[in-house]
Design a protein around this motif. Structure first.
Motif, mmCIF file in Angstrom:
data_model
loop_
_atom_site.group_PDB
_atom_site.id
_atom_site.type_symbol
_atom_site.label_atom_id
_atom_site.label_comp_id
_atom_site.label_asym_id
_atom_site.label_seq_id
_atom_site.Cartn_x
_atom_site.Cartn_y
_atom_site.Cartn_z
ATOM 1 N N THR A 385 0.739 -1.189 0.040
ATOM 2 C CA THR A 385 0.195 0.105 -0.197
ATOM 3 C C THR A 385 0.958 1.253 -0.015
ATOM 4 O OG1 THR A 385 -1.894 -1.330 1.212
ATOM 5 C CG2 THR A 385 -1.847 1.382 0.974
ATOM 6 N N GLU A 388 2.484 1.748 -3.407
ATOM 7 C CA GLU A 388 1.504 2.061 -4.299
ATOM 8 C C GLU A 388 1.115 3.575 -4.057
ATOM 9 O OE1 GLU A 388 -1.852 -0.549 -3.592
ATOM 10 O OE2 GLU A 388 -0.698 -2.341 -4.597
ATOM 11 N N ASN A 389 1.021 3.983 -2.796
ATOM 12 C CA ASN A 389 0.679 5.496 -2.637
ATOM 13 C C ASN A 389 1.910 6.497 -3.004
ATOM 14 O OD1 ASN A 389 -1.603 4.952 -1.169
ATOM 15 N ND2 ASN A 389 -0.748 5.122 0.963
ATOM 16 N N TYR A 390 3.153 5.888 -3.028
ATOM 17 C CA TYR A 390 4.240 6.533 -3.529
ATOM 18 C C TYR A 390 4.324 6.803 -4.956
ATOM 19 C CZ TYR A 390 9.148 7.384 -5.004
ATOM 20 O OH TYR A 390 10.416 8.033 -5.518
ATOM 21 N N GLN A 391 3.923 5.683 -5.666
ATOM 22 C CA GLN A 391 3.826 5.942 -7.079
ATOM 23 C C GLN A 391 2.846 6.828 -7.478
ATOM 24 O OE1 GLN A 391 3.480 1.423 -7.850
ATOM 25 N NE2 GLN A 391 5.215 1.568 -9.025
ATOM 26 N N ARG A 392 1.717 6.847 -6.728
ATOM 27 C CA ARG A 392 0.609 8.038 -7.047
ATOM 28 C C ARG A 392 1.015 9.228 -7.105
ATOM 29 N NH1 ARG A 392 -2.453 4.156 -3.748
ATOM 30 N NH2 ARG A 392 -3.706 2.639 -4.980
ATOM 31 N N ILE A 393 1.633 9.609 -6.042
ATOM 32 C CA ILE A 393 2.116 11.061 -5.722
ATOM 33 C C ILE A 393 3.555 11.318 -6.484
ATOM 34 C CG2 ILE A 393 0.952 11.057 -3.702
ATOM 35 C CD1 ILE A 393 3.664 11.045 -2.181
#
Length: 607
Positions: A385, A388-393
């Motif tokens: 998770t 994945e958050n890192y990839q989003r921002i």
């Protein structure tokens, strides 16, 4: 002589970086010479030759020395060992820094100096090695054994008939001190010193009376006294309990992360740490002092966590996590950016080399970090998770503004070109100063080494450390980034680099002063006298050895200098003086400096 304490190849972690001995390896000194090879009266059965053999067996093939009358005979016997090379340094401070740099690569280093005047000169470097958990064998040529216990006053002392001043100074910055002034227990004292240095991963002090080095003794015959380090292991019950408590905590978390700290090196836990990162799927970061210990090509690597001066988007992921595992951290005013990290104890699992603390709960002792992560990796529930958050921002970094022809060079443009130089055949050494922040932003390819002295932060360290590291790993090309103020402290041992045929590239950052101190607290004392740095190195070169220098002011000149240093001058020591504006710093230094200044300037607590 087939004797070793692990090999250099065995000391390389699987990610290709050269650092400490492999996780879980058993350090063993074994002798293969037949018992008949040496007689008691043999010149090879002397105290000096025994010490030399022990150094080689521990992994030291180069000693960094400054001669003085108390260590001359000892040096004769050390250099008589065929597998041991003497690297004569210009001063004791640099000899100590060189042993520090050497230990970062080989796992152990050694320096040899003379009594008190040499010992107190090298003391600062040994303190730095202590702070960085580096096993450095500091050998001092001491007074004649007949002078102990008398009222004689000796030269090289402070004029008192007390020879313990040097010893007392070293007691604070070494984990063991051996004063060898008789032959009967010399063997035991020397072996205990080596054992303790390697076991504790800290420096030790060995003083050898000047009249003893050449004397044979039965205990110095090689075969009868094998030496080994007993491998440590966790308390099984404690290990199981720590893993259970950690899993219970982590399984409740939504977006856990893992952060590597500098004590991964001393714990020899890098491989286990990466194994856990692979199994868990957590976003993985490193603290600044651990850069180079964790592979940055790992698919879940998100950068350097350094609070407000972290690499982009890293601090947001770490500080927003609901659980974070810190492996071997040291939280200081510098690493916490003036105590401004947004971390909460109740969310943290702190894993030190021999214990684990779970949030506000229990601390589990006698639990080795490497074994803890190995066991945890077998049972952890995968959770991607946070990554994945890192990839989003994440937004890729842009390039600095293009410079016009002959426009003054800027530091961000410089390091854009430095990035292209990095490979598995290079190691970056960053001096205390703005190079800390600029080099932190470099993306290390697989196998590229990285070293800096964050805990102690002694300006001038990088010259000696570069000398030692390059001597330890001649197949690597060291890229050293040194500020002008730092270089003025220890510049002399560029001479020693040349003398030993090293092929380092030194980037001398000439911006007119102590830039890191300017950003903490400015004043006229931060301005230094400008030198003709390339002219100085040319004078040191003096036509002996391979050396090439360049002075660059513009991007075009930098590009040409790098091209020359990496092609036609690839086998030479290259010294590139980079002229920058005095106010041209990284944005991270500006932020860090203001926060450290605020921490330093806190008013006294009410009485």
């Amino acid at each position: 002589m087939d004797t070793k304490i692990g090999s250099i190849d065995e000391s390389k972690p699987t990610n290709g970086d050269v650092c400490s001995p492999t996780n879980g390896s058993v350090a063993t000194i074994q002798d293969s010479a037949p018992a008949s090879a040496l007689s008691v009266g043999s010149l090879e059965a002397t105290l000096g030759r025994h010490l030399a053999r022990r150094l080689v067996q521990a992994g030291v093939t180069d000693i960094f020395s400054v001669p003085g009358d108390f260590n001359l005979t000892l040096l004769d016997h050390l250099i008589a060992e065929p597998e041991l090379k003497n690297i004569g340094c210009c001063n004791e401070l640099n000899a100590g820094y060189a042993a520090d740099g050497y230990a970062r690569s080989r796992g152990v280093g050694a320096c040899v100096v003379t009594f008190t005047v040499g010992g107190l000169s090298v003391l600062n470097a040994i303190a730095g090695a202590y702070s960085e958990n580096l096993p450095v064998i500091c050998i001092v040529g001491g007074p004649n054994s007949n002078d102990f216990g008398t009222n004689r006053i000796l030269h090289h002392t402070i004029g008192l008939p007390d020879f313990t001043q040097e010893l007392r100074c070293f007691q604070a910055v070494t984990c063991y001190q051996a004063v060898v002034n008789n032959l009967e227990d010399a063997h035991e004292q020397i072996d205990t010193a080596f054992y303790t240095a390697l076991k504790e991963s800290k420096p030790v002090y060995i003083s050898i009376s000047c009249n003893l080095a050449a004397i044979p003794h039965p205990t110095f015959i090689r075969d009868p006294v094998p030496f080994s380090l007993t491998p440590r292991s966790s308390n099984k019950i404690g290990l199981d309990a720590a893993v259970e408590a950690t899993l219970e905590f982590l399984n409740k978390a939504v977006k856990p992360v893992i952060v590597g700290g500098v004590k991964l090196r001393v714990a020899k836990a890098t491989d286990a740490f990466v194994q856990f990162a692979d199994a868990s799927g957590y976003a993985m970061a490193v603290m600044p002092s651990a850069k180079g210990l964790v592979p940055e090509h790992h698919p879940h690597f998100v950068g350097t966590y350094w609070g407000a001066v972290s690499t982009p988007f890293c601090s947001e992921i770490v500080e927003s996590a609901d659980a974070y595992i810190f492996a071997g951290p040291i939280f200081t005013d510098y690493s916490s950016v003036g105590y401004s990290l947004l971390l909460k104890k109740e969310k943290a699992i702190i894993v030190q080399p021999d214990r684990v603390t779970v949030a506000n709960g229990q601390t589990f002792g006698c639990v080795l970090m490497s074994e803890f992560f190995t066991e945890l990796a077998k049972r952890v529930k995968r959770n991607e998770t946070a990554y994945e958050n890192y990839q989003r921002i994440f937004v890729p970094q842009g390039n600095p503004n293009a410079l016009k022809a002959k426009e003054p060079l800027r530091v961000n443009t410089m390091f854009q070109h430095i990035q292209k130089m990095l490979s598995n055949e290079t190691t970056v050494i960053a001096e205390t100063g703005d190079s800390w922040f600029n080099c932190q932003k470099l993306k290390l390819p697989q196998g590229c080494g990285y070293e800096f002295q964050m805990q102690y932060g002694s300006i001038g360290w990088a010259v000696g450390a570069t000398l030692g590291y390059a001597q330890a790993v001649p197949e690597k090309r060291v890229l050293a980034f040194i500020g002008d103020g730092s270089f003025q402290v220890t510049a002399q041992d560029v001479s020693t680099m040349l003398r030993n045929g090293q092929k380092t590239i030194i980037f001398l950052i000439n911006n007119g002063g102590y830039t890191i101190e300017v950003e903490i607290h400015d004043g006229p004392y931060n301005v230094i006298k400008n030198w003709n740095y390339t002219g100085l190195v040319d004078a040191i070169h003096n036509g002996e050895g391979k050396c090439w220098t360049a002075k660059v002011r513009h991007e075009e000149e930098l590009v040409e200098a790098i091209k020359t240093a990496t092609t036609e001058k690839k086998d030479s020591l290259c010294f590139i003086e980079v002229i920058l504006h005095k106010n041209d710093t990284s944005k991270e230094l500006l932020e860090w400096g203001s926060r450290v200044a605020a921490a330093n300037g806190r008013p006294p607590n009410p009485q």
